[in-house]
Design an enzyme around this catalytic site. Structure first.
Site, mmCIF file in Angstrom:
data_model
loop_
_atom_site.group_PDB
_atom_site.id
_atom_site.type_symbol
_atom_site.label_atom_id
_atom_site.label_comp_id
_atom_site.label_asym_id
_atom_site.label_seq_id
_atom_site.Cartn_x
_atom_site.Cartn_y
_atom_site.Cartn_z
ATOM 1 N N ASP A 24 0.834 -1.208 0.000
ATOM 2 C CA ASP A 24 0.000 0.000 0.000
ATOM 3 C C ASP A 24 0.865 1.253 0.000
ATOM 4 O O ASP A 24 1.433 1.623 1.024
ATOM 5 C CB ASP A 24 -0.874 0.023 1.254
ATOM 6 C CG ASP A 24 -2.046 -0.942 1.161
ATOM 7 O OD1 ASP A 24 -2.766 -0.903 0.140
ATOM 8 O OD2 ASP A 24 -2.240 -1.721 2.104
ATOM 9 N N HIS B 299 -0.542 -1.262 -4.637
ATOM 10 C CA HIS B 299 -1.778 -0.475 -4.623
ATOM 11 C C HIS B 299 -1.386 0.990 -4.455
ATOM 12 O O HIS B 299 -0.994 1.409 -3.369
ATOM 13 C CB HIS B 299 -2.650 -0.975 -3.461
ATOM 14 C CG HIS B 299 -3.921 -0.231 -3.289
ATOM 15 N ND1 HIS B 299 -4.707 -0.362 -2.155
ATOM 16 C CD2 HIS B 299 -4.579 0.646 -4.091
ATOM 17 C CE1 HIS B 299 -5.779 0.401 -2.273
ATOM 18 N NE2 HIS B 299 -5.721 1.042 -3.434
ATOM 19 N N MET C 81 -2.199 4.433 -3.796
ATOM 20 C CA MET C 81 -3.161 5.431 -3.292
ATOM 21 C C MET C 81 -2.463 6.782 -3.355
ATOM 22 O O MET C 81 -2.116 7.394 -2.337
ATOM 23 C CB MET C 81 -3.583 5.061 -1.868
ATOM 24 C CG MET C 81 -4.534 3.875 -1.834
ATOM 25 S SD MET C 81 -4.708 3.183 -0.186
ATOM 26 C CE MET C 81 -3.270 2.138 -0.154
HETATM 27 C C1 DX5 Z 1 -6.414 0.596 3.064
HETATM 28 C C2 DX5 Z 1 -5.398 -0.264 2.360
HETATM 29 C C3 DX5 Z 1 -5.558 -1.693 2.683
HETATM 30 C C4 DX5 Z 1 -5.284 -2.053 4.117
HETATM 31 C C5 DX5 Z 1 -6.183 -3.194 4.502
HETATM 32 O O1 DX5 Z 1 -6.369 1.870 2.581
HETATM 33 O O2 DX5 Z 1 -5.529 -0.111 0.974
HETATM 34 O O3 DX5 Z 1 -4.790 -2.510 1.829
HETATM 35 O O4 DX5 Z 1 -3.943 -2.419 4.352
HETATM 36 O O5 DX5 Z 1 -6.044 -3.438 5.847
HETATM 37 P P1 DX5 Z 1 -7.144 -4.166 6.714
HETATM 38 O O6 DX5 Z 1 -7.216 -5.567 6.217
HETATM 39 O O7 DX5 Z 1 -6.602 -4.054 8.088
HETATM 40 O O8 DX5 Z 1 -8.428 -3.421 6.529
HETATM 41 ZN ZN ZN Z 2 -4.575 -1.655 -0.343
#
Ligand code: DX5
Ligand code: ZN
Length: 215
Positions: free
Chosen positions: A34, A65, A67
């Site tokens: 992330d 990912h 963001m």
């Molecule tokens: C949230 C991230 C997720 C996060 C998920 O913005 O994109 O990938 O790490 O974590 P959990 O499983 O704890 O919701």
């Molecule tokens: Zn994520």
């Protein structure tokens, strides 16, 4: 085929290497990375140096990912560092077709993500260009949030569209996934399951094995 994709956002960074090893040893096929920029999402996570360290020591499929606003700025570097798949947000990029084409041309898989409040229709123009659609099941930016139950309908809708017209596209979900709601999400049609806080707590290896057993 279903893929478990543990998110290292929830790892203990003091022990990142050891924890990634545990996840790999337990048989998880993917690792979710992330990257947050403090602009597209409120928080900042980590970036290239962490990717580089993970790649140097692990063979897991790196599912990145982004963001990040204007993710097109980072594609070359991410792939150079060993990203296997790069997912950009439909809300965060003004040049989506070009960016997806660039990811493909440089040899990685492509993904497009939608936030909980963004309708599925926003990604439909790009379905021919992606290997994966990521339906967010929390507002992106933080791990450990509660699953937004309304998103289940988006997962079902996306699964229907994929089965009808894009059978090779993977359907990823991300946020608030636990052993308690896993089955419901698989039944709705998700096949790449991101989970952070449900994996990186207590006995990590046992957590991975338990998820894998139920997938
Ligand atoms: C949230 C991230 C997720 C996060 C998920 O913005 O994109 O990938 O790490 O974590 P959990 O499983 O704890 O919701
Ligand atoms: Zn994520």
């Amino acid at each position: 085929m279903n893929y478990l994709c543990p998110s290292i956002l929830a790892a203990d960074f003091w022990e990142l290497g050891r924890q990634v090893e545990l996840v790999e040893k337990a048989g998880a096929p993917y690792l979710h990375i992330d990257v947050m920029d403090g602009m597209f999402v409120p928080s900042i996570s980590f970036g290239m140096p962490v990717l580089r360290c993970v790649r140097n020591r692990s063979n897991l499929f790196m599912d990145v990912h982004m963001m990040v606003a204007k993710p097109e700025r980072y594609i070359e570097e991410l792939i150079q560092l060993g990203a296997d798949s790069i997912t950009i947000h439909v809300e965060a990029c003004d040049c989506i077709p070009e960016t997806l084409a660039n990811i493909k041309a440089l040899g990685a898989e492509t993904g497009i993500a939608v936030n909980p409040e963004t309708p599925i229709s926003a990604v439909l123009p790009y379905m021919d260009m992606v290997d994966m659609v990521l339906v967010m099941t929390v507002r992106p930016g933080f791990g450990g949030q509660e699953y937004i139950i309304e998103c289940i309908n988006k997962i079902k809708e996306m699964r229907r569209i994929i089965n009808q017209s894009y059978p090779n596209v993977k359907l990823e979900i991300d946020g608030g996934v636990t052993l308690g709601n896993l089955e419901m999400n698989l039944a709705a049609g998700a096949n790449v399951i991101v989970t952070g806080s449900a994996i990186f707590k207590g006995d990590i290896e046992a957590n991975v094995r338990e998820f894998l057993k139920r997938m």
